[in-house]
Design an enzyme around this catalytic site. Structure first.
Site, PDB file in Angstrom:
ATOM      1  N   LYS A  32      26.185  18.527   8.420  1.00  0.00           N
ATOM      2  CA  LYS A  32      25.641  19.926   7.770  1.00  0.00           C
ATOM      3  C   LYS A  32      27.080  20.688   7.283  1.00  0.00           C
ATOM      4  CE  LYS A  32      26.153  22.700  11.888  1.00  0.00           C
ATOM      5  NZ  LYS A  32      25.710  23.396  12.809  1.00  0.00           N
ATOM      6  N   THR A  33      27.989  20.479   8.006  1.00  0.00           N
ATOM      7  CA  THR A  33      29.292  21.053   7.702  1.00  0.00           C
ATOM      8  C   THR A  33      29.471  20.586   6.224  1.00  0.00           C
ATOM      9  OG1 THR A  33      29.983  21.094   9.855  1.00  0.00           O
ATOM     10  CG2 THR A  33      31.674  21.535   8.099  1.00  0.00           C
ATOM     11  N   ASP A 224      25.604  29.750   9.468  1.00  0.00           N
ATOM     12  CA  ASP A 224      25.633  28.785  10.063  1.00  0.00           C
ATOM     13  C   ASP A 224      24.890  28.962  11.288  1.00  0.00           C
ATOM     14  OD1 ASP A 224      25.824  26.189  10.623  1.00  0.00           O
ATOM     15  OD2 ASP A 224      28.286  26.017  10.992  1.00  0.00           O
ATOM     16  N   GLU A 225      24.506  27.964  12.161  1.00  0.00           N
ATOM     17  CA  GLU A 225      23.730  28.159  13.437  1.00  0.00           C
ATOM     18  C   GLU A 225      22.871  29.106  13.302  1.00  0.00           C
ATOM     19  OE1 GLU A 225      24.918  25.891  15.449  1.00  0.00           O
ATOM     20  OE2 GLU A 225      26.999  25.305  15.340  1.00  0.00           O
ATOM     21  N   GLN A 255      18.723  23.236  19.002  1.00  0.00           N
ATOM     22  CA  GLN A 255      20.128  23.546  19.449  1.00  0.00           C
ATOM     23  C   GLN A 255      20.474  24.929  19.695  1.00  0.00           C
ATOM     24  OE1 GLN A 255      23.775  21.316  18.008  1.00  0.00           O
ATOM     25  NE2 GLN A 255      22.132  20.131  16.511  1.00  0.00           N
ATOM     26  N   ARG A 602      26.933  15.484  21.507  1.00  0.00           N
ATOM     27  CA  ARG A 602      28.214  15.644  20.904  1.00  0.00           C
ATOM     28  C   ARG A 602      29.208  14.116  21.130  1.00  0.00           C
ATOM     29  NH1 ARG A 602      27.821  19.036  18.238  1.00  0.00           N
ATOM     30  NH2 ARG A 602      25.486  18.871  18.660  1.00  0.00           N
TER      31      ARG A 602
END
Length: 792
Positions: A32-33, A224-225, A255, A602
């Site tokens: 996504k980044t 974001d997030e 998340q 992660r």
DNA sequence: AGCTAAGCAATTTTT
DNA sequence: TTGCTTAGCT
């Protein structure tokens, strides 16, 4: 320029979407980044969008910095300023410092040079209020009040509403504190973290010119997030986008891990309803992890009910199995982790590894283990640089330079270093301030002028007052680092530390040097004192992540957004992860599960899940039995490889008191056979080496052998330098646990009188009892400390 | 006023 | 183990 190349079809669609609302449901590791940075670049280079009309909001300053770098890299030669990249909080500070003046309409005395109060400052306000009203902080823990206040603020509950809804005494106190706390902030011209957002929202809502100006200026918003945004953040986005609806929200409901901080998962679940023409794009191809890791984490998270549901897939290989390791106790678990990391790094199987844990307190054992292996590591979080006492002291002085009316700062340093202004003097000044409705600083001046202080105190206060005045004079002209240097000398702070012979003093001096360096760099960037203080207030734990560190230690929360070739999730036990405070409600439990999901995802190549049979809760406390986390059981068995002491019970060893949830699993029986002989051996050895100190190479080798760790040739291993505490050699098994039924029993308490036990957590002396005392409500007590008697 | 020693309670996550 | 508060001493 082509920013679509090298992206998968969904990513391309997201990048190519220009106008109108867009929701990107980006699974873990789905790039996504990459999408966000490409999209920004695409807008700028191919759609003539001015960089300064883009606002991208990230969760941490670090993430913002990373994104800035990547966009710069992508755009290369394209000239001009970069896009606006901020956290919500830093964006609000920016906006308020520039256009916040109308706030004075409802915050008397507000100026754009307002201060930012962090939770330390909040706490100290509350403490003053407690003192003023003689509130017992055991009956009403300030931390709880702070979180109640924060919740009230974020839900938009007014002071009046909170007061009129308060039925019991506790809530009445909270309501009253809420009101007084807010008042104290206004008087100090300070905003807390919540206020930064709320006041910005209020400003934009009530002040049309400001709203129009910013909405026009910012034509494209990216958040974001998004799953971790709260109500005010949601509203801020709405207000800024009301004229164009160019909102691109990126997030993953699986998340969402900050609901306890007010984050509202509905923001992402309801996006399509909030923005009717929204286009939704799902990124489900994972580029980060092996198939095994992905399957395991997906299976686990699928136990959650409250989710949109998606299934990630990957083209990468199956990879190694997930190692599920069980140790005897926390110490041994940590040593095993250190040993594994050592091997992975030596073999060059991975170049970096991370140990993730649920609570910061768990880091110590891991740190100790890593030190024994001479592995250097980097701890993220805990007490961050800007939270250290000496740093906060100097920052308090600096804040006084800008605003002597800041009572919090004044109280903090008025007698640090000691200069003869003691408790009684300060209390007199506080009383005077209250009586005259002056700020503490003005009250101090008033008392000096009116000769209201005893001679000795007056002399000290006078000296302090003129010292601050003189420093303020130089603050007007000097650069920040020069000011700090002068301040360290003039206040005697430096001298105080230099003369301090206690062990911590030296490192505190070093920290102050660090602060000087940071200030010098800020000066070079042309930052003024106010900018420097803003930066210090808004820096976060996650901002100090060192992406190049070989070994990183951090909480799962802080690991959000990061990736590591090898990940160790330590302390996978009931009560720890999921945390005991979360097991009562299904919603909280689901959040724990999401947190676990974040941790697992992660990992790129290797994932290790570790837990112990028993653990000490603190220092020299008793070794308490622990059962494996339920999350471990939710991972398909065939993806796991058990290690360590699983299945001792199955092999005929007495259990340390709790049921092993793994007992039914086939691999438990398998590993039982493997470990049974080792355990028998180690027991015998323990008995034959009573009280031995493990401080030679041989003994250490033996120590590891005992624990079934050793395979490493003992000679070439890095010799642990620290001697292993004797407690490590104590047998773990047979810890006697009383399992007496006490629920329903009547107890007698010195303070509360007779009550009924409604709940018990833990066992023996350390059991926690929830007792219903008529007239006092339910009180949680630790059996050992409470001094209660059970009436039969 | 200010220091030290001793006692006592307790550990979720943090922008 | 730690950090924080209190009592007692100088």
């Amino acid at each position: 320029m082509d920013f679509l190349a090298g992206l998968n079809p969904q990513q391309q669609a997201a990048v190519a979407h220009i106008n109108g609302p867009l929701l990107i449901l980006a699974g873990a590791g789905s790039g996504k980044t990459r999408v966000v940075t490409h999209r920004i670049s695409h807008l700028i280079a191919n759609h003539a969008v001015k960089p300064e009309s883009i606002l991208a909001v990230t969760f941490t300053n670090k993430a913002a910095g990373e994104m800035r770098k990547r966009v710069e890299g992508l755009l290369g030669g394209v000239p001009g300023r970069g896009p606006n990249l901020f956290t919500f909080h830093s964006f609000c500070v920016r906006l308020l410092r520039r256009d916040g003046l109308p706030l004075a309409d409802w915050r008397p005395g507000f100026t754009r040079s307002f201060l930012i109060y962090d939770d330390d400052d909040q706490l100290s306000i509350l403490k003053s209020l407690y003192k003023e009203h003689n509130i017992d902080d055991k009956l009403l823990p300030p931390r709880n009040v702070l979180s109640a206040i924060s919740h009230a603020k974020n839900k938009g509950t007014t002071e009046e509403e909170l007061a009129s809804n308060a039925r019991d005494q506790r809530s009445k106190w909270v309501a009253s504190l809420y009101q007084q706390y807010n008042h104290a902030l206004v008087r100090a011209n300070a905003l807390d973290f919540d206020d930064l957002l709320l006041e910005t929202v209020r400003l934009l809502r009530q002040h049309a010119p400001t709203r129009e100006a910013w909405s026009r200026r910012l034509q494209h918003l990216m958040i974001d997030e998004y799953q971790d945004t709260n109500r005010p953040q949601y509203e801020l986005v709405r207000l800024l986008s009301h004229s164009h609806s160019n909102v691109c929200a990126v997030g993953d409901e699986d998340q969402s891990i900050y609901s306890w901080r007010g984050a509202d998962i509905r923001n992402i679940l309801d996006f399509e309803g909030d923005y009717p023409n929204a286009v939704v794009i799902r990124l489900e191809q994972n580029y980060r992890s092996t198939k095994t890791i992905l399957e395991a984490s997906s299976a686990m998270i699928s136990k959650n009910i409250a989710r949109k549901g998606k299934w990630l897939w990957t083209e990468s290989g199956q990879g190694s199995k997930i190692i599920v390791y069980q140790g005897y106790d926390g110490e041994q678990e940590a040593l095993w982790i250190a040993d594994q990391i050592d091997r992975l790094l030596r073999k060059k199987e991975v170049e970096r590894a991370a140990v993730l844990y649920r609570t910061n307190a768990q880091s110590r054992q891991v740190e100790e283990a890593l030190r024994r292996y001479r592995l250097s590591y980097h701890v993220v979080g805990g007490l961050s640089f800007y939270q250290r006492a000496e740093i906060k002291d100097i920052l308090a002085y600096l804040r006084l330079m800008l605003a002597p009316t800041d009572a919090v700062s004044l109280l903090r340093i008025i007698n640090t270093p000691a200069r003869g202004i003691g408790k009684t003097t300060v209390e007199q000044m506080e009383v005077h301030a209250r009586n005259t409705a002056l700020t503490l600083w003005d009250a101090m001046e008033d008392m000096l002028e009116g000769n209201l202080l005893p001679l000795r105190a007056a002399t000290a206060v006078k000296a302090f007052h003129s010292m601050i005045e003189e420093l303020r004079a130089s603050a007007a002209t000097a650069a920040v680092h020069q000011l700090i240097r002068e301040l360290l000398e003039r206040t005697g702070y430096k001298k105080m530390l230099e003369e301090d012979r206690s062990p911590g003093a030296e490192s505190r001096l070093e920290n102050l040097n660090e602060l000087l360096n940071a200030a010098a760099e800020a000066s070079e960037r042309g930052e003024a004192l106010a900018d420097f203080l803003d930066h210090a207030a808004l820096i976060s734990d996650a901002d100090q992540v060192d992406l190049d560190a070989k070994v990183s230690l951090l909480t799962v929360h802080n690991a959000k957004g990061l990736e590591f070739p090898a990940v160790f999730l330590a302390g996978m036990e009931e009560g720890l992860f999921p945390h005991s405070r979360s097991v009562d409600s299904e919603a909280m439990l689901e959040e724990e599960r999401r947190l676990c999901y974040v941790g697992m995802t992660r990992a790129e190549k290797r994932l290790f899940l570790t837990h112990s049979q028993a653990r000490r809760r603190y220092g020299g406390g008793p070794l308490e039995p622990a059962s494996p986390s339920r999350f471990l059981l939710e991972i398909p068995e065939e993806l796991c490889e058990p290690k360590g002491t699983h299945g001792m019970q199955a092999a005929g060893f007495e259990a340390p008191g709790e049921i092993d949830l793994f007992a039914e699993r086939s691999y438990v029986r398998e590993s039982a056979r493997q470990t049974a002989s080792q355990i028998r051996q180690s027991r015998e050895q323990r008995q034959s080496y009573p009280g031995k100190t493990y401080n030679s190479v041989e003994n250490i080798a033996e120590f590891f052998r005992e624990r079934g760790i050793s395979p490493k040739g003992t000679s070439e291993k890095p010799t642990p330098v620290v001697s292993i505490p004797k407690s490590a050699a104590k047998p773990v098994f047979g810890a006697s646990i009383k399992k007496k039924k006490v629920e329903g029993a009547t107890v007698n308490h010195a303070k509360y009188g007779r009550g009924t036990v409604v709940r018990k957590e833990g066992d023996g002396d350390d059991a926690k009892l929830s007792v219903l005392f008529p007239g006092h409500g339910i009180v949680k007590l630790v059996a050992k400390y409470a001094g209660i008697k059970i009436e039969e």
